[in-house]
Write an enzyme that holds these catalytic residues in place. Structure first.
Site, PDB file in Angstrom:
ATOM      1  N   HIS A  97      56.287  22.943 -42.194  1.00 19.43           N
ATOM      2  CA  HIS A  97      56.780  22.126 -41.079  1.00 19.43           C
ATOM      3  C   HIS A  97      55.678  21.927 -40.040  1.00 19.43           C
ATOM      4  CE1 HIS A  97      59.857  20.950 -37.949  1.00 19.43           C
ATOM      5  NE2 HIS A  97      58.881  21.399 -37.163  1.00 19.43           N
ATOM      6  N   GLU A  98      55.071  23.032 -39.605  1.00 22.28           N
ATOM      7  CA  GLU A  98      54.046  22.952 -38.565  1.00 22.28           C
ATOM      8  C   GLU A  98      52.796  22.233 -39.055  1.00 22.28           C
ATOM      9  OE1 GLU A  98      54.768  23.564 -35.603  1.00 22.28           O
ATOM     10  OE2 GLU A  98      56.696  24.545 -36.036  1.00 22.28           O
TER      11      GLU A  98
ATOM     12  N   HIS B 251      53.058  18.599 -38.141  1.00 27.62           N
ATOM     13  CA  HIS B 251      52.654  18.331 -36.752  1.00 27.62           C
ATOM     14  C   HIS B 251      51.143  18.415 -36.600  1.00 27.62           C
ATOM     15  CE1 HIS B 251      56.730  18.251 -35.365  1.00 27.62           C
ATOM     16  NE2 HIS B 251      56.971  19.542 -35.540  1.00 27.62           N
TER      17      HIS B 251
END
Length: 434
Positions: free
Chosen positions: A24-25, A28
């Protein structure tokens, strides 16, 4: 041995969860760097740092509590209305706003003026914030495909398991027929356990759901039922009875305690592991996503049930929310089941896929401090600027998301309270699998 496998299941789940968070990170991080935003930190977990290493301008690390993660981007919020980063007052709300603004500038260095998050165009900021949940969606899609097309999914198949001797309403036992109960059409027509239904009234049967739908629509009608028995095909001619049968909702889930008048043949199907095609898998995932959205909307209504399960020891419902502790516990139970290893792996992969789908849906809520809240803020800024351009008004400038921080604290408090309630319920009254 069961205890060892339970521990293995929990550890494997924690590794899968850590990977999901890191994945997920990474969404980003990669898009932020793509758009030239400086990212001082990339962390998996919260709390004390266990391990970290700096590469280039970013510190990569692992923290003690594996219940989330973050990347730190400089300049998340624009300066205040007076053009300053800090603006103090006696208002606690203003203090929250300015503390958040100041924290986003802590690691700004000389030359970073053009690398601040808020200076990027709204569409770029939306991509950066959407990329994290989108990575969870991609992972969920890949894992679900692996299970459905590779391992297969347990489901009812159009093969006869047991045959009822009489017509009884849904929920009533079929092994002891009342004296006045009519003979079940399946029994009367000579249907036997092990028969596989090939066609129903000319309709070629491929799934049990298809057969069930055809039966329910044929109340009172005499049909041709072609079955395969011992390598041979036989044609039976049952007359479908009218009966009170189990009611299902639009997602095919049984509605507890409710029946409907429909056609009844009188048998129970067997279950098998069926590998799905790509199209079937996509359709099934769409249904699961739709169900996930409905479940997310229904979360507030689940709070009383969770409360009673903790305080009164009331049984947990099958659709009761579970947290990461509960999911880890389920993973441990799966690994301890007396089933083939491939099925254990399939159950675990399916669980991890469901968690990633939930992370995507949850993070897309348009509320701060979730990713969806930042996306909504950037979208609103874009709308404001377009309207200003259309009506030839001065550019309103970046939307100050920091002004919403008091609301973000309220939302975060609600989420924390709900998480703690689920955690306690998972510890004292866990959801168990059979």
């Amino acid at each position: 041995m069961a205890t060892v496998m339970t521990v293995v299941g929990i550890l494997v789940f924690l590794l899968g969860l850590l990977f999901s968070i890191a994945w997920h990170e990474l969404g980003h991080l990669s898009t932020a760097k793509l758009f030239g935003i400086r990212v001082p930190q990339y962390m998996v977990g919260f709390g004390p740092t266990i391990w970290s290493r700096r590469k280039g301008e970013t510190e990569y690390g692992l923290k003690a509590v594996p219940l989330g993660g973050y990347i730190r981007m400089i300049g998340m919020f624009p300066p205040g209305a007076d053009g300053r980063i800090t603006q103090r007052s006696t208002s606690p709300w203003r203090t929250m706003i300015e503390d958040a603004r100041e924290a986003s500038y802590e690691e700004v260095k000389e030359g970073d003026e053009t690398r601040l998050f808020y200076t990027r165009k709204p569409w770029k900021r939306m991509i950066v914030m959407f990329a994290g949940p989108f990575m969870n969606l991609i992972l969920s899609f890949g894992l679900f495909l692996t299970v459905m097309m590779g391992f297969g999914v347990p489901m009812s198949v159009p093969t006869i398991g047991t045959v009822s001797e009489c017509v009884v309403k849904a929920g009533q036992p079929t092994d002891d027929c009342p004296a006045d109960a009519p003979v079940a059409p399946a029994f009367q027509a000579g249907l036997k356990p092990g028969d596989t239904v090939v066609s129903f009234d000319g309709d070629r049967i491929t799934t049990y759901e298809q057969l069930q739908g055809d039966i329910r629509k044929s109340a009172g009608k005499t049909v041709e039922l072609v079955v395969e028995r011992g390598g041979q095909r036989l044609t039976l001619t049952p007359t479908i009875a009218v009966n009170d049968v189990q009611k299902y909702d639009g997602d095919g889930v049984p509605v507890k305690g409710e029946t409907v008048r429909a056609g009844f043949l009188g048998f129970t199907p067997t279950s098998g592991v069926v590998q799905l095609g790509f199209g079937q898998s996509v359709d099934r995932m769409y249904d699961m996503a739709e169900s996930g959205v409905k479940s997310l909307a229904a979360l507030p209504g689940k709070i009383p049930g969770l409360w009673h399960s903790v305080v009164d020891g009331a049984p947990r419902e099958t659709d009761s929310p579970i947290g990461m502790v509960g999911a880890a516990r389920v993973s441990g139970e799966v690994f301890a089941l007396d089933i083939p290893g491939s099925q254990r792996v399939a159950y675990f992969v399916n669980l991890l896929a469901g968690i990633n789908l939930s992370l995507f849906l949850f993070n897309m809520l348009p509320l701060l401090p979730l990713d969806g809240g930042h996306i909504a803020g950037a979208a609103w800024e874009s709308v404001r600027r377009r309207f200003a351009l259309l009506f030839r008004r001065p550019d309103p400038g970046p939307f100050d998301v920091a002004r919403l921080m008091p609301l973000a604290y309220v939302v975060a408090s609600v989420f924390i309270g709900f998480t703690l309630l689920v955690l306690v319920a998972d510890l004292v009254n866990p959801v168990k699998i059979s």
